[in-house]
Design an enzyme around this catalytic site. Structure first.
Site, PDB file in Angstrom:
ATOM      1  N   GLY A  46       5.589   4.977  -8.632  1.00 20.95           N
ATOM      2  CA  GLY A  46       4.612   4.517  -7.911  1.00 20.95           C
ATOM      3  C   GLY A  46       5.372   3.643  -6.731  1.00 20.95           C
ATOM      4  O   GLY A  46       6.509   3.495  -6.586  1.00 20.95           O
ATOM      5  N   GLN A  51       6.069  -1.962   0.350  1.00 20.37           N
ATOM      6  CA  GLN A  51       7.425  -1.789  -0.137  1.00 20.37           C
ATOM      7  C   GLN A  51       8.285  -0.925   1.104  1.00 20.37           C
ATOM      8  O   GLN A  51       9.319  -0.883   1.029  1.00 20.37           O
ATOM      9  CB  GLN A  51       7.710  -1.017  -1.386  1.00 20.37           C
ATOM     10  N   CYS A  92      11.711  -0.793 -10.688  1.00 22.15           N
ATOM     11  CA  CYS A  92      11.174  -0.912  -9.285  1.00 22.15           C
ATOM     12  C   CYS A  92      12.136  -0.338  -8.303  1.00 22.15           C
ATOM     13  O   CYS A  92      13.222  -0.802  -8.273  1.00 22.15           O
ATOM     14  CB  CYS A  92      10.822  -2.486  -9.010  1.00 22.15           C
ATOM     15  N   LEU A  93      11.515   0.338  -7.431  1.00 21.43           N
ATOM     16  CA  LEU A  93      12.344   1.228  -6.336  1.00 21.43           C
ATOM     17  C   LEU A  93      12.698  -0.074  -5.325  1.00 21.43           C
ATOM     18  O   LEU A  93      13.953  -0.064  -4.672  1.00 21.43           O
ATOM     19  CB  LEU A  93      11.594   1.946  -5.366  1.00 21.43           C
ATOM     20  N   HIS A 134       1.620  -3.129 -11.788  1.00 24.62           N
ATOM     21  CA  HIS A 134       2.995  -3.538 -10.993  1.00 24.62           C
ATOM     22  C   HIS A 134       2.895  -3.292  -9.570  1.00 24.62           C
ATOM     23  O   HIS A 134       3.141  -4.039  -8.602  1.00 24.62           O
ATOM     24  CB  HIS A 134       3.960  -2.552 -11.387  1.00 24.62           C
ATOM     25  N   GLU A 135       2.132  -2.098  -8.821  1.00 25.94           N
ATOM     26  CA  GLU A 135       2.006  -1.987  -7.441  1.00 25.94           C
ATOM     27  C   GLU A 135       0.862  -2.754  -7.039  1.00 25.94           C
ATOM     28  O   GLU A 135       1.176  -3.333  -5.931  1.00 25.94           O
ATOM     29  CB  GLU A 135       1.456  -0.621  -7.509  1.00 25.94           C
ATOM     30  N   HIS A 138       2.484  -5.759  -5.923  1.00 25.32           N
ATOM     31  CA  HIS A 138       3.436  -5.695  -4.767  1.00 25.32           C
ATOM     32  C   HIS A 138       2.539  -6.031  -3.415  1.00 25.32           C
ATOM     33  O   HIS A 138       2.842  -6.716  -2.581  1.00 25.32           O
ATOM     34  CB  HIS A 138       3.836  -4.332  -4.312  1.00 25.32           C
TER      35      HIS A 138
END
Length: 168
Positions: A46, A51, A92-93, A134-135, A138
């Site tokens: 994701g 991000q 997470c990235l 989660h996204e 962000h």
């Protein structure tokens, strides 16, 4: 398509609240394509526009093993359907190398637009439910580390700051 740079915690730009997309046009579709390429290369499941330093309400997700089920959510809105919570280990990235248990609602409804600007509603399950929440966090300037104790969050911050300095 192009690979985009992924912002890493504690970069303050990750705290920017994304603005609604007013028109799904070629610029937004190009961003979506670039986000998918970036996410798959990372590799991740994701990615939110925040991000990659684009502060619009766009997320891309693909939780399939084969990476052949891309999902796009533009201007996503989430509704919790019941108060049952589930603990899931999240990574997470933007917080590379770390994962921690996070507790989130397990039954939600999501309303969004797809890459063509068409409205849809879904009630995701399991990992997809977690990933969407989660996204969306962000897009609201929130990271999974915000769910952790301040001690754990500080430890992760210091280690990542040290790694960033070593790379510079």
């Amino acid at each position: 398509m192009a690979l985009l740079s992924i912002l890493e915690f504690p970069d303050s730009r990750l705290r920017t609240i994304a603005k609604a997309v007013t028109k799904v046009d070629n610029r937004i579709r190009r961003l979506i394509d670039d986000m998918f390429e970036t996410m798959y290369e990372a590799p991740g499941i994701g990615l939110a526009a925040t991000q990659v330093n684009e502060h619009v309400r766009v997320i891309v997700i693909d939780i399939s093993e084969e990476k052949d089920t891309p999902l796009v959510f533009i201007n996503p809105e989430i509704e919790v359907l019941d108060k049952e919570l589930h603990e899931y280990e999240e990574g997470c990235l933007s917080v590379p190398g770390y994962s921690e248990e996070v507790t989130r609602p397990i039954h939600v409804r999501v309303k969004a637009l797809n890459r063509e600007g068409e409205a849809f509603v879904m009630e995701p399950e399991d990992l997809l439910t977690v990933c969407i929440q989660h996204e969306i966090d962000h897009l609201n300037g929130k990271l999974f580390v915000d769910y952790l104790s301040s001690i754990k969050r500080q430890r992760i911050r210091k280690k990542l700051e040290k790694e960033h300095k070593a790379k510079a």
